[in-house]
Design a protein around this motif. Sequence first.
Motif, PDB file in Angstrom:
ATOM      1  N   GLY A  19     -10.863   6.509  -9.708  1.00 42.08           N
ATOM      2  CA  GLY A  19      -9.418   6.597  -9.857  1.00 42.08           C
ATOM      3  C   GLY A  19      -8.997   6.334 -11.297  1.00 42.08           C
ATOM      4  O   GLY A  19      -9.814   6.024 -12.163  1.00 42.08           O
ATOM      5  N   ALA A  20      -7.703   6.452 -11.517  1.00 43.49           N
ATOM      6  CA  ALA A  20      -7.146   6.247 -12.854  1.00 43.49           C
ATOM      7  C   ALA A  20      -6.600   4.827 -12.962  1.00 43.49           C
ATOM      8  O   ALA A  20      -6.139   4.248 -11.977  1.00 43.49           O
ATOM      9  CB  ALA A  20      -6.049   7.259 -13.118  1.00 43.49           C
ATOM     10  N   SER A  21      -6.669   4.292 -14.174  1.00 43.79           N
ATOM     11  CA  SER A  21      -6.098   2.979 -14.435  1.00 43.79           C
ATOM     12  C   SER A  21      -5.268   3.076 -15.707  1.00 43.79           C
ATOM     13  O   SER A  21      -5.192   4.135 -16.326  1.00 43.79           O
ATOM     14  CB  SER A  21      -7.211   1.936 -14.597  1.00 43.79           C
ATOM     15  N   SER A  22      -4.686   1.979 -16.110  1.00 44.46           N
ATOM     16  CA  SER A  22      -3.861   1.985 -17.320  1.00 44.46           C
ATOM     17  C   SER A  22      -4.692   2.244 -18.573  1.00 44.46           C
ATOM     18  O   SER A  22      -4.156   2.622 -19.611  1.00 44.46           O
ATOM     19  CB  SER A  22      -3.119   0.659 -17.458  1.00 44.46           C
ATOM     20  N   THR A  23      -6.010   2.064 -18.486  1.00 42.18           N
ATOM     21  CA  THR A  23      -6.883   2.297 -19.637  1.00 42.18           C
ATOM     22  C   THR A  23      -7.647   3.617 -19.536  1.00 42.18           C
ATOM     23  O   THR A  23      -8.492   3.896 -20.373  1.00 42.18           O
ATOM     24  CB  THR A  23      -7.892   1.147 -19.792  1.00 42.18           C
ATOM     25  N   GLY A  24      -7.389   4.409 -18.513  1.00 39.93           N
ATOM     26  CA  GLY A  24      -8.076   5.701 -18.351  1.00 39.93           C
ATOM     27  C   GLY A  24      -8.788   5.799 -17.017  1.00 39.93           C
ATOM     28  O   GLY A  24      -8.645   4.937 -16.148  1.00 39.93           O
TER      29      GLY A  24
END
Length: 104
Positions: A19-24
Amino acid sequence: MKVPAFLLRHTVQVEAYLGASSTGDRYAPAAPVRCLLDERTQAVVNPGGETVTSSSSYIARLDHNPPPLSRVTLPDGRVTTVITVARPDGGGLPVPGNTQVFLQ
């Protein structure tokens, strides 16, 4: 029925998409997968319903199920991503069930 081991001639490294996170984007650690690699260009339909071009695909055992967008390193070192996964099942016929993974 499983795909016979002697047909799984190649090994790819698969990093499952988490999945995606705030850092990529986030990926699981790379895991080796024995497979039969087919480096043929073909049209496939992605999960969004669009027809896209797949540069290669591989067949693995039925218990392999990488999510779309997973990162795959091919034997030649090229890194690509999973477009979609098909899981043909023999439905009781004496043919091996397998997972076919289509790559960008």
